[in-house]
Design an enzyme around this catalytic site. Structure first.
Site, PDB file in Angstrom:
ATOM      1  N   TYR A  56       0.838  -1.205   0.000  1.00  0.00           N
ATOM      2  CA  TYR A  56       0.000   0.000   0.000  1.00  0.00           C
ATOM      3  C   TYR A  56       0.870   1.251   0.000  1.00  0.00           C
ATOM      4  CZ  TYR A  56      -3.899  -3.128   1.240  1.00  0.00           C
ATOM      5  OH  TYR A  56      -4.836  -4.138   1.264  1.00  0.00           O
ATOM      6  N   ASN A 297     -20.133   4.923   8.040  1.00  0.00           N
ATOM      7  CA  ASN A 297     -19.877   3.473   7.946  1.00  0.00           C
ATOM      8  C   ASN A 297     -20.262   2.762   9.237  1.00  0.00           C
ATOM      9  OD1 ASN A 297     -18.842   3.798   5.379  1.00  0.00           O
ATOM     10  ND2 ASN A 297     -16.687   3.715   6.012  1.00  0.00           N
TER      11      ASN A 297
END
Length: 330
Positions: A56, A297
């Site tokens: 990442y 979320n």
């Protein structure tokens, strides 16, 4: 409603049913200051599991996460941190699942995270050019040396996971405790069909990624509205750019909107809660670039009790994506 914690498969480890992943954001879009805000927001909501990988942002995501956690002064034992190994650099031995790369790659990840260990270490993809026995032994070596507590796989086939367990049983070693597959209303084959025999046999736990199918279920894409800088438009999602496929997907999105409306929630919350409603899923990895998104979320948790069999049937009638189950696994 507070956070729910589930055992990671059959291990004794408990992970928050909603977790946070650094995939698209840390290092690419966000710096340490942003990361601190997002991580704090997650912790306040009860998130204890944070997911990362050596690839990442070419290692930057681990550095930012480690730096932010250090500045926040959190107690390490309160956190479950994962990283994933496979793509570690340009050199011939910087990728794959050789013993060399697993040991060196994990040491490099720990240095970037500024931690003594990760809780979970994943093989980020299968490596067909390394014998599974070499990988199983190397994963056990890093666990034996305290660099990680549990190891697992990501996007492996049921066959490959079974081979890893066969090796582990034969050598009296630890097998993969968890798998990290993509799972959402459009991608269900692995979780609901292919892995079925593995749950009972090996106690496989799941930490799933892409609950919004790369943002499709965020509700922000419409027929004539594919924002140019969105992930839907980015080059690596070009395979979605066949018109008919996009139309089919957008029809499903449109069909789900009334169900979300009836439940009084945004579509994204419905999509995340749907993933978490599968008891096989230990944790749904969510992403967010803003604190407001984290809060949205996390509200998906409140929806879980409302996902009755009748509502789930309604959702299925729209998406029609349930995989065919092979009889012998019933």
């Amino acid at each position: 409603m507070g956070m729910e914690y589930r055992h990671l498969g059959q291990t004794g480890l408990k992970v928050s049913v909603l977790s946070y992943g650094a995939w698209v954001t840390f290092g690419n879009q966000l710096d340490v200051k942003d990361a601190k805000g997002l991580l704090s927001c997650c912790r306040d909501a009860g998130v204890n599991f944070f997911d990362n990988a050596e690839v990442y942002a070419n290692g930057k995501a681990e550095e930012i996460m480690g730096h932010a956690i250090r500045e926040l002064g959190w107690k390490r034992s309160d956190l479950v941190i994962s990283t994933k190994l496979f793509w570690g650099g340009q050199g011939p031995n910087d990728k794959g699942l050789s013993r060399k790369h697993i040991v060196e790659g994990l040491k490099a990840s720990l240095k970037r995270l500024d931690m003594d260990y990760v809780d979970l270490i994943y093989a980020h993809r299968p490596d067909t050019s390394t014998p599974i026995e070499e990988t199983v032994r190397a994963m056990n070596w890093v666990i034996d040396h305290g660099y990680a507590f549990y190891w697992g796989t990501s996007e492996w086939t049921a066959q490959q996971i079974t081979e890893a367990w066969d090796v582990a049983h034969r050598l009296d070693l630890i097998g993969p405790a968890m798998e990290q597959p993509e799972y959402n209303l459009l991608a269900r084959e692995k979780v609901e069909s292919e892995y079925l025999p593995l749950y009972k046999r090996y106690g496989l736990g799941l930490t799933t990624w892409s609950p919004l199918a790369s943002g499709v279920f965020s509700g922000k894409y419409g027929r004539n509205n594919i924002p140019p800088n969105s992930r839907f438009a980015l080059d690596n999602y070009k395979n979605l750019a066949q018109r008919s496929l996009i139309d089919e997907v957008l029809n499903k999105v449109d069909g789900l909107k009334p169900i979300a409306k009836e439940l009084g929630v945004p579509l994204a919350q419905l999509a995340i809660a749907w993933c978490a409603s599968n008891p096989r899923v230990s944790s749904v990895i969510t992403g967010a670039t803003k604190e407001a998104q984290v809060l949205e979320n996390m509200k998906s948790l409140e929806l879980l009790p409302k996902l009755t069999p009748a509502i789930l049937d309604k959702i299925e009638a729209v998406v029609q994506s349930k995989p065919k189950i092979v009889d012998q696994y019933r």
